[in-house]
Write a protein that holds these residues in place. Structure first.
Motif, PDB file in Angstrom:
ATOM      1  N   GLN A 290       1.012  -1.156  -0.257  1.00 34.32           N
ATOM      2  CA  GLN A 290       0.035  -0.016  -0.053  1.00 34.32           C
ATOM      3  C   GLN A 290       0.933   1.249  -0.099  1.00 34.32           C
ATOM      4  OE1 GLN A 290      -2.330  -0.790   3.428  1.00 34.32           O
ATOM      5  NE2 GLN A 290      -3.881  -1.424   2.383  1.00 34.32           N
ATOM      6  N   ILE A 291       1.807   1.220   0.776  1.00 37.32           N
ATOM      7  CA  ILE A 291       2.743   2.448   0.940  1.00 37.32           C
ATOM      8  C   ILE A 291       3.556   2.616  -0.493  1.00 37.32           C
ATOM      9  CG2 ILE A 291       4.864   1.576   1.972  1.00 37.32           C
ATOM     10  CD1 ILE A 291       3.101   4.867   3.020  1.00 37.32           C
ATOM     11  N   ASP A 292       3.741   1.498  -1.033  1.00 37.23           N
ATOM     12  CA  ASP A 292       4.558   1.608  -2.288  1.00 37.23           C
ATOM     13  C   ASP A 292       3.631   2.235  -3.261  1.00 37.23           C
ATOM     14  OD1 ASP A 292       7.002   0.763  -1.347  1.00 37.23           O
ATOM     15  OD2 ASP A 292       6.631  -1.633  -2.117  1.00 37.23           O
ATOM     16  N   GLU A 293       2.484   1.849  -3.531  1.00 35.88           N
ATOM     17  CA  GLU A 293       1.368   2.704  -4.374  1.00 35.88           C
ATOM     18  C   GLU A 293       1.219   4.129  -4.183  1.00 35.88           C
ATOM     19  OE1 GLU A 293      -3.274   2.105  -6.073  1.00 35.88           O
ATOM     20  OE2 GLU A 293      -2.127   0.462  -4.774  1.00 35.88           O
ATOM     21  N   VAL A 294       0.993   4.365  -2.926  1.00 37.61           N
ATOM     22  CA  VAL A 294       0.842   5.701  -2.493  1.00 37.61           C
ATOM     23  C   VAL A 294       2.026   6.605  -2.903  1.00 37.61           C
ATOM     24  CG1 VAL A 294       0.573   7.337  -0.477  1.00 37.61           C
ATOM     25  CG2 VAL A 294      -0.707   5.233  -0.659  1.00 37.61           C
ATOM     26  N   LYS A 295       3.275   5.985  -2.580  1.00 39.92           N
ATOM     27  CA  LYS A 295       4.519   6.705  -2.798  1.00 39.92           C
ATOM     28  C   LYS A 295       4.489   6.947  -4.521  1.00 39.92           C
ATOM     29  CE  LYS A 295       8.335   5.842  -0.591  1.00 39.92           C
ATOM     30  NZ  LYS A 295       9.460   5.082  -0.030  1.00 39.92           N
ATOM     31  N   ALA A 296       4.463   5.994  -5.019  1.00 44.12           N
ATOM     32  CA  ALA A 296       4.424   6.088  -6.647  1.00 44.12           C
ATOM     33  C   ALA A 296       3.418   6.929  -7.017  1.00 44.12           C
ATOM     34  CB  ALA A 296       3.974   4.685  -7.191  1.00 44.12           C
ATOM     35  N   LYS A 297       2.310   7.198  -6.744  1.00 44.41           N
ATOM     36  CA  LYS A 297       1.086   8.133  -6.927  1.00 44.41           C
ATOM     37  C   LYS A 297       1.690   9.468  -6.623  1.00 44.41           C
ATOM     38  CE  LYS A 297      -2.343   9.973  -8.577  1.00 44.41           C
ATOM     39  NZ  LYS A 297      -2.647  10.114  -9.960  1.00 44.41           N
ATOM     40  N   LEU A 298       1.951   9.772  -5.254  1.00 45.88           N
ATOM     41  CA  LEU A 298       2.764  10.989  -5.157  1.00 45.88           C
ATOM     42  C   LEU A 298       3.895  11.560  -5.764  1.00 45.88           C
ATOM     43  CD1 LEU A 298       2.708  10.923  -1.276  1.00 45.88           C
ATOM     44  CD2 LEU A 298       1.104  12.185  -2.670  1.00 45.88           C
ATOM     45  N   SER A 299       4.836  10.637  -6.360  1.00 45.79           N
ATOM     46  CA  SER A 299       5.770  10.866  -7.199  1.00 45.79           C
ATOM     47  C   SER A 299       5.566  11.503  -8.394  1.00 45.79           C
ATOM     48  CB  SER A 299       6.872   9.747  -7.225  1.00 45.79           C
ATOM     49  OG  SER A 299       7.749   9.410  -5.866  1.00 45.79           O
ATOM     50  N   ALA A 300       4.364  10.700  -9.118  1.00 45.82           N
ATOM     51  CA  ALA A 300       3.924  10.911 -10.260  1.00 45.82           C
ATOM     52  C   ALA A 300       3.037  12.459 -10.353  1.00 45.82           C
ATOM     53  CB  ALA A 300       3.027   9.792 -10.884  1.00 45.82           C
ATOM     54  N   SER A 301       2.492  12.439  -9.178  1.00 42.15           N
ATOM     55  CA  SER A 301       1.207  13.711  -9.207  1.00 42.15           C
ATOM     56  C   SER A 301       1.919  15.188  -9.109  1.00 42.15           C
ATOM     57  CB  SER A 301       0.409  13.198  -8.025  1.00 42.15           C
ATOM     58  OG  SER A 301      -0.504  12.410  -8.374  1.00 42.15           O
ATOM     59  N   PHE A 302       3.068  14.975  -8.094  1.00 43.61           N
ATOM     60  CA  PHE A 302       3.699  16.406  -7.728  1.00 43.61           C
ATOM     61  C   PHE A 302       5.295  16.565  -8.560  1.00 43.61           C
ATOM     62  CE2 PHE A 302       0.588  15.351  -4.729  1.00 43.61           C
ATOM     63  CZ  PHE A 302       0.022  16.563  -4.550  1.00 43.61           C
ATOM     64  N   ALA A 303       5.497  15.588  -9.564  1.00 43.90           N
ATOM     65  CA  ALA A 303       6.596  15.762 -10.126  1.00 43.90           C
ATOM     66  C   ALA A 303       7.042  17.315 -10.885  1.00 43.90           C
ATOM     67  CB  ALA A 303       6.692  14.776 -11.187  1.00 43.90           C
ATOM     68  N   THR A 304       6.115  17.771 -10.829  1.00 52.04           N
ATOM     69  CA  THR A 304       6.416  19.239 -11.673  1.00 52.04           C
ATOM     70  C   THR A 304       5.638  20.390 -10.832  1.00 52.04           C
ATOM     71  OG1 THR A 304       4.504  19.338 -13.337  1.00 52.04           O
ATOM     72  CG2 THR A 304       6.643  18.448 -13.964  1.00 52.04           C
ATOM     73  N   GLU A 305       6.008  21.595 -10.870  1.00 52.83           N
ATOM     74  CA  GLU A 305       5.355  22.582 -10.036  1.00 52.83           C
ATOM     75  C   GLU A 305       3.788  22.709 -10.710  1.00 52.83           C
ATOM     76  OE1 GLU A 305       6.104  27.350 -10.211  1.00 52.83           O
ATOM     77  OE2 GLU A 305       7.781  26.267 -10.141  1.00 52.83           O
TER      78      GLU A 305
END
Length: 290
Positions: A174-189
């Protein structure tokens, strides 16, 4: 003989501003404690005629104490090798961070800051009469005990926005999926201020039964009367997105009079022309001077 005094830097910078850091205020380098008295006369720093401002966006995970300390130094652009100052504001709060097999802290940092500190020429900082007399008497220990090692010599103006998103799940998957989502979602300003990003991120958090705690901090401008900028504690990821967008717009609309310092520069007393003159006249070893 070679100098045996404490080896400390001539300048410290990247220290988050608080109202305690008034012009000329003295500080002890090792402990970060404010001195009882001020050795330097009060002074004013003028707005530069050609102010250059640079923006920076950073989103990253903090997975260990070492990463937290590294992030705090690099984000503030700090030269803080002395433990007394640590990083006394946003990044030093232990309750803000959590890291483990099923938990993580995601930090979003945005800043618009002047590219250089507002300071005076070293010759333009002047000692108060009593401090100068104490120095000329040769009692270096008394000088240091009274005035510390450094004084507030400059500021960097601008605005900073920080969101500390602490997430805990039940499983590593679960934490891995959440981290992957956050990384993709907030990759740019640009993505970080998108309402769609907020909604899809919330869906991922809900699907993984994630416990979310968010702390938002700002510096540089007063946001208490501004619409859309929530500071302090929250659990809604959309508060981060709407807040950052509103903060960026507030910076755009602000004038120089709206800003308070974001970061502080401390200067060592030995940089002052008054002290250099005494050192030369007394043949002091610079390493033994405060």
């Amino acid at each position: 003989a070679a100098a045996q005094g404490t080896k400390i830097k001539q300048e410290l910078y990247g220290i988050p501003y608080t109202d305690d850091f008034q012009p000329g205020t003295g500080y002890f380098g090792v402990t970060g404690v404010q001195s009882t008295f001020n050795a330097v006369r009060r002074f004013q720093l003028e707005t530069p005629a050609k102010k250059k401002v640079k923006s920076n966006y950073k989103a990253t995970f903090v997975s260990s104490q070492e990463e937290r300390e590294k992030l705090s130094t690099t984000t503030a652009g700090a030269s803080l090798s002395i433990g007394g100052f640590g990083l006394g504001a946003s990044y030093s709060s232990g309750s803000t961070f959590k890291f483990g097999l099923t938990s993580t802290t995601f930090v979003i940092h945005y800043e618009e800051l002047e590219t250089s500190y507002r300071t005076l020429d070293d010759d333009d900082y002047k000692l108060k009469k009593l401090a100068k007399e104490m120095l000329e008497s040769g009692d270096m220990t008394a000088f240091r005990n009274a005035y510390g090692d450094y004084f507030v010599g400059g500021y960097k103006y601008g605005g900073t926005y920080d969101a500390f998103i602490t997430i805990t799940t039940s499983t590593m998957e679960q934490i891995d999926e959440v981290k992957a989502k956050l990384s993709a979602s907030f990759a740019t300003e640009s993505a970080a201020v998108s309402a769609d990003v907020g909604n899809t991120t919330k869906e991922t958090l809900t699907r993984n039964n994630a416990s979310v705690s968010i702390e938002i901090k700002t510096a540089g401008i007063d946001v208490s009367q501004l619409t859309g900028i929530k500071t302090g504690k929250t659990t809604d990821i959309n508060d981060v997105i709407t807040g950052l967008a509103a903060f960026k717009e507030a910076l755009k609309q602000s004038t120089v009079d709206d800003f308070t310092p974001a970061y502080v520069m401390l200067k060592r007393y030995t940089l002052l022309d008054d002290i250099e003159k005494v050192m030369r006249s007394k043949n002091y070893d610079g390493g033994l001077i405060p």
